[in-house]
Design an enzyme around this catalytic site. Structure first.
Site, PDB file in Angstrom:
ATOM      1  CE  LYS A 139      -4.491   0.824   0.235  1.00 53.39           C
ATOM      2  NZ  LYS A 139      -5.630  -0.061  -0.087  1.00 53.39           N
ATOM      3  CG  ASP A 153      -7.271   3.337  -0.705  1.00 55.05           C
ATOM      4  OD1 ASP A 153      -7.590   2.147  -0.645  1.00 55.05           O
ATOM      5  OD2 ASP A 153      -7.475   4.131   0.238  1.00 55.05           O
TER       6      ASP A 153
HETATM    7  N1  GLU Z   1      -7.361   0.281  -2.741  1.00 53.98           N
HETATM    8  C1  GLU Z   1      -8.127  -0.881  -3.066  1.00 53.98           C
HETATM    9  C2  GLU Z   1      -8.196  -1.819  -1.885  1.00 53.98           C
HETATM   10  O1  GLU Z   1      -8.244  -1.356  -0.759  1.00 53.98           O
HETATM   11  C3  GLU Z   1      -7.699  -1.536  -4.368  1.00 53.98           C
HETATM   12  C4  GLU Z   1      -6.289  -1.976  -4.495  1.00 53.98           C
HETATM   13  C5  GLU Z   1      -5.894  -2.435  -5.888  1.00 53.98           C
HETATM   14  O2  GLU Z   1      -6.724  -2.488  -6.772  1.00 53.98           O
HETATM   15  O3  GLU Z   1      -4.714  -2.763  -6.029  1.00 53.98           O
HETATM   16  O4  GLU Z   1      -8.233  -3.008  -1.985  1.00 53.98           O
END
Ligand code: GLU
Length: 449
Positions: free
Chosen positions: A129, A169
């Site tokens: 992340k 996100d």
């Molecule tokens: N931010 C999204 C999550 O919390 C998607 C992450 C992504 O698609 O890599 O899963």
């Protein structure tokens, strides 16, 4: 060996001591460790020293300076993060969050959750992340572009289709992914579609990616209700947030014949007795990038805006927390339970406080934790990576069908795992243990690294 519960408690204390002032990370770790004792008792191969210690320590944490100039020429300095948490199952995968509350503890909590969520999809993706304390609100397109270019000027060294694949996100959507991808392509001189997901469908993005998290969260709620012989159809639903997850949760609820009556932002919430008008909400949020108070002003007498109110005070049979972490606390849970809520499906990451989760479970409310319920987004990101690797693009119908199948499988895995460990109906335990088993097996097979 100490009994599993005592060992996990002392591990937890160590983690809190070694990672001071990171309350969200502590909370995310605690929520997982609390549910793992039965798996340690039943399967001694997981009790080897060092496994949980490795799982809770990111493989790599990158922090960098992001300088940029606003439209008046004033220089701003933000902080950029990428936490590459675990790559036992595949390249690090997870979104970027641009929000003033982002710090290393928030990124670590999100990265930690992502490991288990990604494992639950059954696809080959590790957990990571990133993000920045940059606040996109009120910034022009040109400012957002310069920020994204500066952010990627450092981030590009650390990512790649086989290494680490960021996506969106909170605060990072199609516009930001476009600017980030452009700068990556320019710096590296590579048309490497698989380095980012959430791209535009004309240039390597997958159909249904913007819809996937919200659609998936509704599908998960429908599966939970079905096990109890109930349906979402005809039920009222309270949805928080008004970003991408909330909008497509509302869209899917309307499609299955449910009645979503709310959405919210940091200023308050809207309640619309006739059900949310999706086109108006999309116009205000996606086209005008406005605030939802505008929705009530334009919708007419069926809607009102409650400034500063908590959306959970609106009575409904289903609740979809789809805004941000810790947005639904014990008092909110008591209100929802009193008003007859039957299911709660977490579209956001860790939106429900631990005490609120316990209250829902004690009251027999079908509760879907974010790791499972909102995994549809990252699952379609993994499908985007597959399409990119094959240099192809699937139809929207095909992606939607795949998404529905993945959500059904995640539900069944969580449900069956909870039952296997003597906690029927407890999707929190089911999700944590099932995700843990898959990652732990891969880590043990790959040695101490
Ligand atoms: N931010 C999204 C999550 O919390 C998607 C992450 C992504 O698609 O890599 O899963």
């Amino acid at each position: 060996m100490k009994d599993p519960k005592a060992r996990l408690d002392s591990l937890r204390a160590d983690i809190e001591r070694r990672n001071p002032a990171q309350p969200e990370f502590h909370q995310a770790v605690r929520e997982v460790l609390e549910t793992l004792a039965p798996v340690f008792a039943a399967r001694p191969e997981y009790a080897v020293p060092g496994l949980v210690e490795r799982l809770t320590e990111p493989e790599r944490q990158i922090i960098f300076r992001v300088p940029w100039q606003d439209d008046r020429g004033v220089v701003h300095v933000n902080r950029g993060y990428r936490v590459e948490f675990n790559s036992a199952l595949g390249p690090y995968k997870g979104g970027l969050r641009f929000h003033p509350a982002v710090d290393i503890g928030v990124v670590k909590f999100l990265g930690f959750e992502q490991i288990f969520k990604n494992a639950l999809t059954g696809l080959g993706i590790g957990g990571g992340k990133g993000g920045s304390d940059f606040d996109p609100r009120g910034r022009s397109d040109a400012e957002v572009m310069r920020f994204c270019q500066s952010f990627m000027t450092e981030l590009h060294r650390h990512i790649g289709e086989h290494t680490d694949v960021p996506a969106g996100d909170i605060g990072v959507g199609g516009r930001e992914i476009g600017y980030l991808f452009g700068q990556y392509r320019r710096i590296t001189n590579r048309w490497e579609a698989g380095v980012l997901t959430g791209k535009g469908t004309g240039w390597g993005g997958s159909a249904i990616r913007p819809q996937a998290t919200g659609y998936g969260s509704v599908l998960f709620a429908a599966e939970m209700l079905e096990r109890k012989g109930a349906k979402l159809e005809g039920r009222s639903a309270v949805v928080s947030g008004s970003g991408n997850v909330a909008i497509y949760t509302i869209e899917k609820l309307l499609r299955v014949g449910a009645n979503p009556v709310t959405c919210s932002d940091s200023e308050g919430y809207v309640v619309d007795d006739k059900g949310i008008d999706l086109e108006l909400l999309k116009q205000i949020k996606e086209v005008e990038r406005g605030r939802i108070s505008e929705y009530a002003a334009r919708r007419g007498p069926s809607a009102r805006f409650v400034r500063g109110g908590r959306v959970w005070e609106v009575a409904a049979e289903a609740a979809f927390p789809s805004a941000t972490q810790n947005e639904l606390d014990a008092d909110d849970a008591r209100t929802l339970i009193r008003n007859g809520v039957k299911t709660v499906s977490e579209g956001a990451n860790m939106p429900t406080t631990p005490e609120a989760v316990r209250l829902f479970q004690e009251a027999g409310v079908a509760f879907g934790p974010g790791k499972a319920a909102n995994a549809g987004g990252v699952a379609v990101s993994a499908l985007e990576m597959s399409q990119n690797a094959a240099r192809t693009a699937w139809s929207a119908d095909r992606v939607e069908e795949e998404l529905a199948g993945i959500m059904r499988d995640i539900h069944a895995t969580c449900h069956d795992t909870a039952e296997r460990y003597g906690a029927p109906g407890d999707y929190v335990t089911g999700a944590n243990i099932a995700g843990f088993e898959r990652v732990a097996d891969a880590m043990l097979a790959q040695g101490v690294i």
